[in-house]
Structure formats: C-alpha cells, structure tokens
Design a protein around this motif. Structure first.
Motif, PDB file in Angstrom:
ATOM      1  N   LYS A  65      30.948  49.419  35.706  1.00 51.54           N
ATOM      2  CA  LYS A  65      31.031  48.465  34.466  1.00 51.54           C
ATOM      3  C   LYS A  65      31.897  47.405  34.536  1.00 51.54           C
ATOM      4  CE  LYS A  65      28.616  51.745  31.298  1.00 51.54           C
ATOM      5  NZ  LYS A  65      28.984  52.488  29.960  1.00 51.54           N
ATOM      6  N   ASN A  66      33.155  47.851  34.802  1.00 51.73           N
ATOM      7  CA  ASN A  66      34.369  46.785  35.051  1.00 51.73           C
ATOM      8  C   ASN A  66      33.836  45.642  36.185  1.00 51.73           C
ATOM      9  OD1 ASN A  66      35.734  48.147  33.013  1.00 51.73           O
ATOM     10  ND2 ASN A  66      36.843  49.440  34.508  1.00 51.73           N
ATOM     11  N   LEU A  67      33.604  46.174  36.899  1.00 51.45           N
ATOM     12  CA  LEU A  67      33.043  45.036  38.126  1.00 51.45           C
ATOM     13  C   LEU A  67      31.966  44.094  37.560  1.00 51.45           C
ATOM     14  CD1 LEU A  67      33.385  44.331  41.102  1.00 51.45           C
ATOM     15  CD2 LEU A  67      31.639  45.977  41.860  1.00 51.45           C
ATOM     16  N   HIS A  68      30.993  44.628  36.994  1.00 52.37           N
ATOM     17  CA  HIS A  68      29.986  43.911  36.380  1.00 52.37           C
ATOM     18  C   HIS A  68      30.487  43.087  35.381  1.00 52.37           C
ATOM     19  CE1 HIS A  68      25.896  42.965  35.256  1.00 52.37           C
ATOM     20  NE2 HIS A  68      26.137  43.104  33.839  1.00 52.37           N
ATOM     21  N   LEU A  69      31.330  43.404  34.524  1.00 49.22           N
ATOM     22  CA  LEU A  69      32.009  42.399  33.518  1.00 49.22           C
ATOM     23  C   LEU A  69      32.795  41.569  34.187  1.00 49.22           C
ATOM     24  CD1 LEU A  69      32.699  41.883  30.549  1.00 49.22           C
ATOM     25  CD2 LEU A  69      34.490  43.435  30.662  1.00 49.22           C
ATOM     26  N   ARG A  70      33.447  41.759  35.347  1.00 46.53           N
ATOM     27  CA  ARG A  70      34.025  40.575  35.915  1.00 46.53           C
ATOM     28  C   ARG A  70      33.364  39.689  36.534  1.00 46.53           C
ATOM     29  NH1 ARG A  70      37.861  41.632  41.383  1.00 46.53           N
ATOM     30  NH2 ARG A  70      38.322  39.409  41.905  1.00 46.53           N
ATOM     31  N   ASN A  71      32.357  40.042  37.043  1.00 41.35           N
ATOM     32  CA  ASN A  71      31.099  39.265  37.539  1.00 41.35           C
ATOM     33  C   ASN A  71      30.631  38.295  36.300  1.00 41.35           C
ATOM     34  OD1 ASN A  71      31.439  40.283  40.153  1.00 41.35           O
ATOM     35  ND2 ASN A  71      29.761  41.712  39.903  1.00 41.35           N
ATOM     36  N   ILE A  72      30.238  38.661  35.414  1.00 42.33           N
ATOM     37  CA  ILE A  72      29.713  37.999  34.463  1.00 42.33           C
ATOM     38  C   ILE A  72      30.678  37.047  33.712  1.00 42.33           C
ATOM     39  CG2 ILE A  72      29.052  37.999  31.835  1.00 42.33           C
ATOM     40  CD1 ILE A  72      26.804  39.067  33.714  1.00 42.33           C
ATOM     41  N   LEU A  73      32.077  37.397  33.639  1.00 39.45           N
ATOM     42  CA  LEU A  73      33.106  36.399  33.296  1.00 39.45           C
ATOM     43  C   LEU A  73      33.149  35.261  34.297  1.00 39.45           C
ATOM     44  CD1 LEU A  73      35.582  39.050  31.951  1.00 39.45           C
ATOM     45  CD2 LEU A  73      34.133  37.386  30.635  1.00 39.45           C
ATOM     46  N   GLU A  74      33.237  35.652  35.647  1.00 38.11           N
ATOM     47  CA  GLU A  74      33.121  34.694  36.701  1.00 38.11           C
ATOM     48  C   GLU A  74      32.052  33.773  36.607  1.00 38.11           C
ATOM     49  OE1 GLU A  74      33.716  36.524  40.722  1.00 38.11           O
ATOM     50  OE2 GLU A  74      35.930  37.283  40.163  1.00 38.11           O
ATOM     51  N   LEU A  75      30.776  34.122  36.459  1.00 31.00           N
ATOM     52  CA  LEU A  75      29.763  33.320  36.424  1.00 31.00           C
ATOM     53  C   LEU A  75      29.928  32.468  35.101  1.00 31.00           C
ATOM     54  CD1 LEU A  75      27.098  32.321  37.199  1.00 31.00           C
ATOM     55  CD2 LEU A  75      26.099  34.422  36.351  1.00 31.00           C
ATOM     56  N   ASN A  76      30.517  33.036  33.930  1.00 29.04           N
ATOM     57  CA  ASN A  76      30.629  32.095  32.634  1.00 29.04           C
ATOM     58  C   ASN A  76      31.713  31.213  32.966  1.00 29.04           C
ATOM     59  OD1 ASN A  76      29.380  32.851  29.737  1.00 29.04           O
ATOM     60  ND2 ASN A  76      29.291  34.588  31.134  1.00 29.04           N
ATOM     61  N   LEU A  77      32.645  31.654  33.575  1.00 29.63           N
ATOM     62  CA  LEU A  77      33.852  30.683  33.963  1.00 29.63           C
ATOM     63  C   LEU A  77      33.176  29.233  34.824  1.00 29.63           C
ATOM     64  CD1 LEU A  77      36.880  29.548  34.120  1.00 29.63           C
ATOM     65  CD2 LEU A  77      37.189  30.803  36.222  1.00 29.63           C
ATOM     66  N   ALA A  78      32.307  29.691  35.897  1.00 29.53           N
ATOM     67  CA  ALA A  78      31.704  28.504  36.724  1.00 29.53           C
ATOM     68  C   ALA A  78      30.871  27.691  35.529  1.00 29.53           C
ATOM     69  CB  ALA A  78      30.789  29.454  37.534  1.00 29.53           C
ATOM     70  N   MET A  79      30.089  28.339  34.833  1.00 29.95           N
ATOM     71  CA  MET A  79      29.337  27.458  33.850  1.00 29.95           C
ATOM     72  C   MET A  79      30.216  26.623  33.029  1.00 29.95           C
ATOM     73  SD  MET A  79      26.483  28.417  34.555  1.00 29.95           S
ATOM     74  CE  MET A  79      27.039  28.419  36.227  1.00 29.95           C
ATOM     75  N   LEU A  80      31.478  27.056  32.629  1.00 30.80           N
ATOM     76  CA  LEU A  80      32.214  26.241  31.840  1.00 30.80           C
ATOM     77  C   LEU A  80      32.650  24.960  32.579  1.00 30.80           C
ATOM     78  CD1 LEU A  80      34.192  25.660  29.060  1.00 30.80           C
ATOM     79  CD2 LEU A  80      35.612  27.271  30.055  1.00 30.80           C
ATOM     80  N   LEU A  81      33.186  25.271  33.797  1.00 29.75           N
ATOM     81  CA  LEU A  81      33.592  24.357  34.587  1.00 29.75           C
ATOM     82  C   LEU A  81      32.479  23.081  35.005  1.00 29.75           C
ATOM     83  CD1 LEU A  81      35.829  26.359  36.935  1.00 29.75           C
ATOM     84  CD2 LEU A  81      36.680  24.827  35.204  1.00 29.75           C
TER      85      LEU A  81
END
Length: 285
Positions: free
Chosen positions: A3-19
């Motif tokens: 779950k922690n790994l999945h959350l990290r992947n989601i956060l990284e994807l959202n950071l990509a979207m923000l940028l």
C-alpha cells in the motif's frame, strides 16, 4: 508495504501532473512564435536531461528495432506540443488544457485496437460524454472563431499525445524513462531547427527564464516522471489519473494570469472530467 508503494507511485504521478500543468500558464506567458517556443523548450530540456543521464551513468544505448518507434514517438510529441501551444495562444489556459484532456478517452478507445487489449463498451458512452463537454467549450461552429480553432487544435493535440503514449508503452519497460524522453527531445529539436533559424527567435533574450522553467519543470522533470509511471500503471489508468492536470493548470492560470473561465467552459470541463473520473473509479475497482 504494498500500500505504501502504491501511495508513493500515486504521489509521484500527481507531482508529474502538477509540473506538467505549468505548461498552460507558461505557454500563454512566453511571447514568441509557437514553433520557436517548442524548439527552445526541447533544446533546453534535452541538454538538462543529457547532463542528468551522464551524472547518473545511465546508458543511452537502444536496440535498432526500437529506434523507429522512438523516433515516431518524438514526432508525435512535437506535434502534440505545437498544436497544444497554438490552442493556448488562440484561447486561454482553461480552453487549451480542457480540449486536450479528451486524450484519456481517446486512449481508452485506441489502446484495445493498437495493443490488442479487451475493448469495453462503456468507453463509447464516456466518449459521448466528452463530445458533449467539447460542445460547451466551442462557442459556435464558426471556423473563423479563435476559440473554435483552439478546441480543434486541442483535439488534434490529444490524438497525437494518445498515440505517443500508447506506442511508448511497448518500449518503456526496456529503457530508463529519462533516456526515452531525451531521444524524443532530440527528435523534436531536429524537426524544429529550421523554425529556430528562419523565424524570429530574438525574444529568447528576454524570455529565457520562463522558457528554461518550461524546459526544466514541465518537460525534463514532469514528462520524465509521467513516462516512468507507464511501468507501474496501464496507459489508460495513467492518462485518467492525469485528469487532475487541467484543474492544476486552471488554478495556476487564475493565480498568475488572472484568467477566470466562463460558465460554459466550466460546464464543458466538468463533463470531460466526469468521464475521466468515472473511468478512474472503474479502473481502480
């Protein structure tokens, strides 16, 4: 742990979207011809990514059978950027970003055809919902109207982006995302060198900082993170999660450019994003 790994992947994807969402405001702000902006964007980002790959000692080697696909993806990426920035110049951040965000639904329709995955009938209903959303974005069917041209260019940009993402899905597992992005930037740069030479590019003297920001944050970091997400999500899922991007972009446009979308744009945007959210929930389940 999973779950922690999945959350990290989601956060990284959202950071990509923000940028990546900074492209809307920067595309409107930078005062140069569109091919010149994209040419310098690709050139600057290419240099930055090359230095990063050298620092990380990442191999640039690619298989000969993969090179035509990588080159084609670079051409599609360049077409996506050029048509998208023309859409921004002809309208505003909201119209420009929302019109290209039919690409998750285009992806959902094309992925089964090109990658031989299972076709789902619900995607036709979502596509219809997106078309209704586009109807609200377009003020009328007058092709002399700049907003109509902007939406049409946005749809073309979305098609190019969908095709690029789908064909890169077949290669992203074999190479580092930064290297794949670098090769695409090289292709875009070479395609646009004639425009840098023959169009007025003198504006870069005063516009180098926002152009460098576009190259570093939006392109080198944002698009590389997004490309890397293809290893962890399906193309459709990654595209759908990226639906938050217009929201980020419109907020940035309101803060930095004072561009507040009108009611019809908000309605059209909500319809498009609703289709994306529905698919996101379905994919998650």
């Amino acid at each position: 742990m999973q779950k922690n790994l999945h959350l990290r992947n989601i956060l990284e994807l959202n950071l990509a979207m923000l940028l990546i969402s900074t492209s809307g405001a920067l595309g409107r702000y930078i005062d140069m011809p569109v091919p010149v902006i994209i040419g310098f964007r690709a050139l600057f980002a290419g240099v930055l990514l090359y230095l990063y790959c050298r620092w990380k000692k990442i191999s640039f080697r690619t298989g000969s059978k993969d090179r035509p696909t990588i080159i084609l993806s670079g051409v599609l990426m360049g077409l996506h950027w050029v048509t998208y920035f023309y859409a921004l110049k002809l309208s505003n951040v909201a119209i420009g970003m929302l019109s290209i965000f039919i690409y998750p639904v285009i992806t959902a329709l094309l992925e089964p055809v090109l990658l031989k995955t299972k076709f789902q009938k619900v995607h036709l209903l979502l596509a219809l919902l997106v078309l209704v959303g586009i109807y609200f974005l377009v003020p009328d069917l007058d092709f002399s109207n700049s907003y109509t041209k902007a939406v049409l260019l946005g749809v073309l940009s979305a098609l190019c982006y969908s095709l690029r993402n789908i064909i890169m899905k077949t290669k992203v597992g074999n190479y580092n995302g930064s290297v794949l992005m670098w090769y695409q930037l090289v292709v875009v740069t070479f395609c646009l060198i004639p425009f840098l030479l023959f169009m007025d590019s003198s504006g870069i003297k005063n516009q180098w900082l926002p152009t460098l920001t576009l190259a570093l944050l939006t392109t080198a970091i944002g698009h590389t993170l997004f490309l890397a997400s293809f290893k962890r999500f399906s193309i459709t899922t990654a595209s759908i999660i990226s639906s938050v991007q217009p929201v980020y972009g419109i907020i940035i446009g309101i803060i930095f450019l004072g561009e507040i979308p009108v009611l019809s744009t908000i309605i059209g945007g909500l319809l498009i994003l609703t289709s994306v959210i529905i698919e996101s929930i379905r994919t998650y389940k």
